[in-house]
Every structure is written in structure tokens, then in C-alpha cells.
Design a protein around this motif. Sequence first.
Motif, short mmCIF file in Angstrom:
data_model
loop_
_atom_site.label_atom_id
_atom_site.label_comp_id
_atom_site.label_asym_id
_atom_site.label_seq_id
_atom_site.Cartn_x
_atom_site.Cartn_y
_atom_site.Cartn_z
N LEU A 15 0.83 -1.13 0.06
CA LEU A 15 -0.01 -0.07 -0.24
C LEU A 15 0.90 1.03 0.11
CD1 LEU A 15 -2.86 1.49 0.38
CD2 LEU A 15 -2.59 1.09 2.83
N ARG A 16 1.79 1.39 0.78
CA ARG A 16 2.77 2.30 0.96
C ARG A 16 3.50 2.47 -0.57
NH1 ARG A 16 6.65 1.45 5.28
NH2 ARG A 16 4.66 1.85 6.63
N SER A 17 3.88 1.57 -1.15
CA SER A 17 4.66 1.92 -2.51
C SER A 17 3.52 2.30 -3.36
CB SER A 17 5.19 0.47 -2.87
OG SER A 17 4.27 -0.63 -3.24
N PHE A 18 2.28 1.79 -3.38
CA PHE A 18 1.10 2.28 -4.23
C PHE A 18 0.89 3.80 -4.29
CE2 PHE A 18 -3.20 3.33 -5.11
CZ PHE A 18 -3.26 2.90 -6.22
N VAL A 19 0.85 4.04 -2.86
CA VAL A 19 0.48 5.66 -2.69
C VAL A 19 1.67 6.36 -2.96
CG1 VAL A 19 0.13 7.25 -0.79
CG2 VAL A 19 -0.99 5.26 -0.71
N THR A 20 3.06 5.87 -3.02
CA THR A 20 4.00 6.84 -3.24
C THR A 20 4.11 6.76 -4.79
OG1 THR A 20 5.52 5.88 -1.47
CG2 THR A 20 6.68 6.81 -3.20
N SER A 21 3.76 5.84 -5.46
CA SER A 21 3.83 5.66 -6.99
C SER A 21 2.96 6.68 -7.53
CB SER A 21 3.68 4.11 -7.27
OG SER A 21 4.75 3.64 -7.03
#
Length: 55
Positions: A15-21
Motif C-alpha cells: 500500500l505504501r509503495s502504491f501511494v508513493t507511486s
Amino acid sequence: MSKKPPVTDVARPRLRSFVTSALLVLISVMIVRDILVRRWTSTPQSSPDTTQQSR
């Protein structure tokens, strides 16, 4: 008896990597849009160039 590593929750890093992307994509789109808007809506200015020094 073999010890297994503790089970970690994979959803949080994903989820964190999706939000960052998603944030990076949105910022990139905003920058490109700003550049295109400035290029296509710029009107020639009749005022003198601001880089010239006054005498």
C-alpha cells in the motif's frame, strides 16, 4: 524443531509503495500540464525585457 520467521503483513509495504507511486505520477502530470499550459497560453509581451539593465 525449526523456527519460522514471524509472518509479516505484506499489505502495508504494498500500500505504501502504491501511494508513493500514485503521488509521483500525480506530481509528474501536474508539472507537465503546467509546462504545456505556460507554453500554449503565453502571449507576446510588449513590455521591455526585464533582464535589461536600466541606465
